[in-house]
Design a protein around this motif. Structure first.
Motif, mmCIF file in Angstrom:
data_model
loop_
_atom_site.group_PDB
_atom_site.id
_atom_site.type_symbol
_atom_site.label_atom_id
_atom_site.label_comp_id
_atom_site.label_asym_id
_atom_site.label_seq_id
_atom_site.Cartn_x
_atom_site.Cartn_y
_atom_site.Cartn_z
ATOM 1 N N ILE A 1 32.501 -13.765 15.012
ATOM 2 C CA ILE A 1 31.062 -13.027 15.254
ATOM 3 C C ILE A 1 30.406 -11.900 14.142
ATOM 4 C CG2 ILE A 1 29.650 -12.130 17.324
ATOM 5 C CD1 ILE A 1 31.703 -13.636 18.782
ATOM 6 N N GLY A 2 29.025 -12.018 13.849
ATOM 7 C CA GLY A 2 29.104 -10.775 13.205
ATOM 8 C C GLY A 2 27.639 -10.643 13.899
ATOM 9 N N LEU A 3 27.731 -8.623 13.678
ATOM 10 C CA LEU A 3 26.328 -8.407 14.086
ATOM 11 C C LEU A 3 26.291 -7.197 13.210
ATOM 12 C CD1 LEU A 3 24.561 -7.763 16.314
ATOM 13 C CD2 LEU A 3 26.209 -6.576 17.106
ATOM 14 N N GLY A 4 24.592 -7.067 12.387
ATOM 15 C CA GLY A 4 24.515 -5.785 11.796
ATOM 16 C C GLY A 4 22.445 -5.809 12.110
ATOM 17 N N TYR A 5 22.628 -4.287 11.175
ATOM 18 C CA TYR A 5 21.519 -3.916 11.305
ATOM 19 C C TYR A 5 20.942 -3.035 9.581
ATOM 20 C CZ TYR A 5 18.038 -0.270 11.589
ATOM 21 O OH TYR A 5 16.393 0.938 11.760
ATOM 22 N N ILE A 6 19.513 -3.151 9.124
ATOM 23 C CA ILE A 6 19.383 -3.446 7.960
ATOM 24 C C ILE A 6 17.983 -2.017 8.163
ATOM 25 C CG2 ILE A 6 18.445 -3.607 5.638
ATOM 26 C CD1 ILE A 6 19.301 -6.710 6.585
ATOM 27 N N ASN B 1 30.877 -3.642 6.662
ATOM 28 C CA ASN B 1 30.326 -3.924 5.385
ATOM 29 C C ASN B 1 29.066 -2.787 5.307
ATOM 30 O OD1 ASN B 1 31.779 -5.993 4.041
ATOM 31 N ND2 ASN B 1 30.147 -7.070 5.311
ATOM 32 N N VAL B 2 28.566 -1.937 4.071
ATOM 33 C CA VAL B 2 27.697 -0.613 4.426
ATOM 34 C C VAL B 2 26.748 -1.322 3.059
ATOM 35 C CG1 VAL B 2 26.756 1.777 4.322
ATOM 36 C CG2 VAL B 2 29.225 0.659 5.656
ATOM 37 N N SER B 3 26.002 -1.352 2.838
ATOM 38 C CA SER B 3 25.442 -1.271 1.289
ATOM 39 C C SER B 3 23.786 -0.669 1.406
ATOM 40 C CB SER B 3 24.754 -2.792 0.988
ATOM 41 O OG SER B 3 23.916 -3.546 2.811
ATOM 42 N N THR B 4 22.905 -0.574 0.925
ATOM 43 C CA THR B 4 22.229 0.326 0.165
ATOM 44 C C THR B 4 21.521 0.055 -1.530
ATOM 45 O OG1 THR B 4 20.650 2.552 0.119
ATOM 46 C CG2 THR B 4 23.064 2.454 -0.934
ATOM 47 N N ALA B 5 20.503 -0.422 -1.246
ATOM 48 C CA ALA B 5 19.099 -0.070 -2.517
ATOM 49 C C ALA B 5 18.379 0.311 -2.980
ATOM 50 C CB ALA B 5 19.372 -2.142 -2.681
ATOM 51 N N TYR B 6 18.758 0.915 -3.677
ATOM 52 C CA TYR B 6 16.306 1.849 -4.038
ATOM 53 C C TYR B 6 15.868 1.000 -5.368
ATOM 54 C CZ TYR B 6 13.430 5.028 -5.454
ATOM 55 O OH TYR B 6 12.257 5.592 -5.706
ATOM 56 N N LEU B 7 15.269 0.212 -5.445
ATOM 57 C CA LEU B 7 14.276 -0.655 -6.316
ATOM 58 C C LEU B 7 12.852 0.531 -6.719
ATOM 59 C CD1 LEU B 7 13.113 -3.097 -7.637
ATOM 60 C CD2 LEU B 7 11.879 -3.479 -6.141
ATOM 61 N N ASP B 8 13.334 1.309 -7.735
ATOM 62 C CA ASP B 8 12.042 1.704 -8.864
ATOM 63 C C ASP B 8 10.782 1.008 -10.026
ATOM 64 O OD1 ASP B 8 9.999 4.124 -9.560
ATOM 65 O OD2 ASP B 8 11.605 5.517 -9.932
ATOM 66 N N ALA B 9 10.462 0.442 -9.598
ATOM 67 C CA ALA B 9 9.316 -0.342 -10.818
ATOM 68 C C ALA B 9 8.271 0.107 -10.343
ATOM 69 C CB ALA B 9 9.585 -1.820 -10.009
ATOM 70 N N ASN B 10 7.439 -0.469 -11.129
ATOM 71 C CA ASN B 10 5.761 -0.638 -11.370
ATOM 72 C C ASN B 10 5.284 -1.086 -10.073
ATOM 73 O OD1 ASN B 10 3.668 -0.092 -12.686
ATOM 74 N ND2 ASN B 10 3.267 -1.933 -13.441
ATOM 75 N N GLN B 11 4.816 0.076 -9.527
ATOM 76 C CA GLN B 11 3.969 -0.026 -9.168
ATOM 77 C C GLN B 11 4.728 -0.033 -7.691
ATOM 78 O OE1 GLN B 11 0.286 0.840 -8.758
ATOM 79 N NE2 GLN B 11 0.701 1.379 -10.735
ATOM 80 N N GLU B 12 5.597 -0.278 -7.430
ATOM 81 C CA GLU B 12 6.601 -0.514 -6.144
ATOM 82 C C GLU B 12 7.745 0.438 -5.608
ATOM 83 O OE1 GLU B 12 8.234 -4.065 -3.715
ATOM 84 O OE2 GLU B 12 7.096 -4.310 -5.546
ATOM 85 N N LYS B 13 8.398 0.853 -5.001
ATOM 86 C CA LYS B 13 9.148 1.284 -4.871
ATOM 87 C C LYS B 13 10.002 0.594 -3.357
ATOM 88 C CE LYS B 13 8.628 5.559 -7.171
ATOM 89 N NZ LYS B 13 8.526 6.949 -7.072
ATOM 90 N N ASP B 14 11.049 0.596 -3.151
ATOM 91 C CA ASP B 14 11.843 0.236 -1.723
ATOM 92 C C ASP B 14 13.103 0.533 -1.524
ATOM 93 O OD1 ASP B 14 9.546 -1.771 -1.882
ATOM 94 O OD2 ASP B 14 10.812 -3.319 -3.329
ATOM 95 N N PHE B 15 13.070 1.246 -0.446
ATOM 96 C CA PHE B 15 14.611 1.314 -0.615
ATOM 97 C C PHE B 15 15.781 0.825 0.692
ATOM 98 C CE2 PHE B 15 16.928 4.048 2.903
ATOM 99 C CZ PHE B 15 18.351 4.282 2.033
ATOM 100 N N SER B 16 16.459 0.001 0.623
ATOM 101 C CA SER B 16 17.135 -0.576 1.872
ATOM 102 C C SER B 16 18.492 0.256 1.824
ATOM 103 C CB SER B 16 16.489 -1.486 1.575
ATOM 104 O OG SER B 16 18.094 -2.209 1.033
ATOM 105 N N ALA B 17 18.986 0.257 4.244
ATOM 106 C CA ALA B 17 20.319 0.158 4.009
ATOM 107 C C ALA B 17 20.659 -0.211 4.747
ATOM 108 C CB ALA B 17 20.530 1.952 4.691
ATOM 109 N N GLY B 18 22.213 -1.126 5.121
ATOM 110 C CA GLY B 18 22.623 -1.699 6.005
ATOM 111 C C GLY B 18 23.978 -1.990 5.640
ATOM 112 N N VAL B 19 24.390 -1.783 7.508
ATOM 113 C CA VAL B 19 25.745 -2.073 8.134
ATOM 114 C C VAL B 19 25.261 -3.183 8.942
ATOM 115 C CG1 VAL B 19 25.329 -0.905 10.297
ATOM 116 C CG2 VAL B 19 27.451 -0.777 9.504
ATOM 117 N N ASN B 20 26.870 -3.939 8.303
ATOM 118 C CA ASN B 20 27.099 -4.753 9.313
ATOM 119 C C ASN B 20 28.482 -5.334 9.520
ATOM 120 O OD1 ASN B 20 28.103 -6.230 6.818
ATOM 121 N ND2 ASN B 20 27.103 -8.204 7.399
ATOM 122 N N ALA B 21 29.453 -6.165 10.835
ATOM 123 C CA ALA B 21 30.225 -6.293 10.964
ATOM 124 C C ALA B 21 30.844 -6.999 11.493
ATOM 125 C CB ALA B 21 31.117 -4.707 12.112
#
Length: 133
Positions: free
Chosen positions: A44-49, A19-39
């Protein structure tokens, strides 16, 4: 987005599922970005964000919020690296609709130099009981 070694979108436990995912938030007074991958393979699962947060203003929701605490993010810029692992225990008590998920994570949080710099390590574990009705 999800893909497995069988070459289709079916998330069968017998295949390697990535699984591959990404997200971006551009809100009032805040900006957040995340990207991750897991298998996930054979239960058994292993992931990184990776996350990058830029919080320009923080308003505590209660009087007990302590912005001086090491656990509080408050305003500023952060980079967060998280590694997680999980294991599925399926068919608990021979019930095909009852599973238990064991999970753990470790995060490394780095603060921007303008905020005083420094870093924190955070970690945790969980047990999730999932019953399908």
């Amino acid at each position: 987005m999800c893909f497995n070694t069988a070459g289709n979108w079916n998330q069968s436990p017998d295949n390697l599922v990535v699984n591959v995912s990404t997200a971006y938030l551009d809100a009032n007074q805040e900006k957040d970005f995340s990207a991750g991958v897991n298998a996930v393979w054979q239960r058994i699962g292993l992931g990184y964000i990776f996350a990058a947060n830029d919080i320009k203003q923080y308003k505590p929701t209660t009087s007990t919020d302590n912005l001086d605490s090491a656990d509080s993010l408050g305003k500023g810029k952060y980079k967060i690296h998280t590694v997680n692992a999980s294991y599925l225990i399926s068919n608990v008590m021979d019930m095909d609709n009852f599973n238990i998920y064991l999970g753990s994570y470790w995060s490394h949080l780095s603060r921007d130099e303008n905020q005083g710099g420094g870093s924190d390590n955070r970690y945790g574990a969980r047990v999730r009981f999932k019953y399908f009705f």
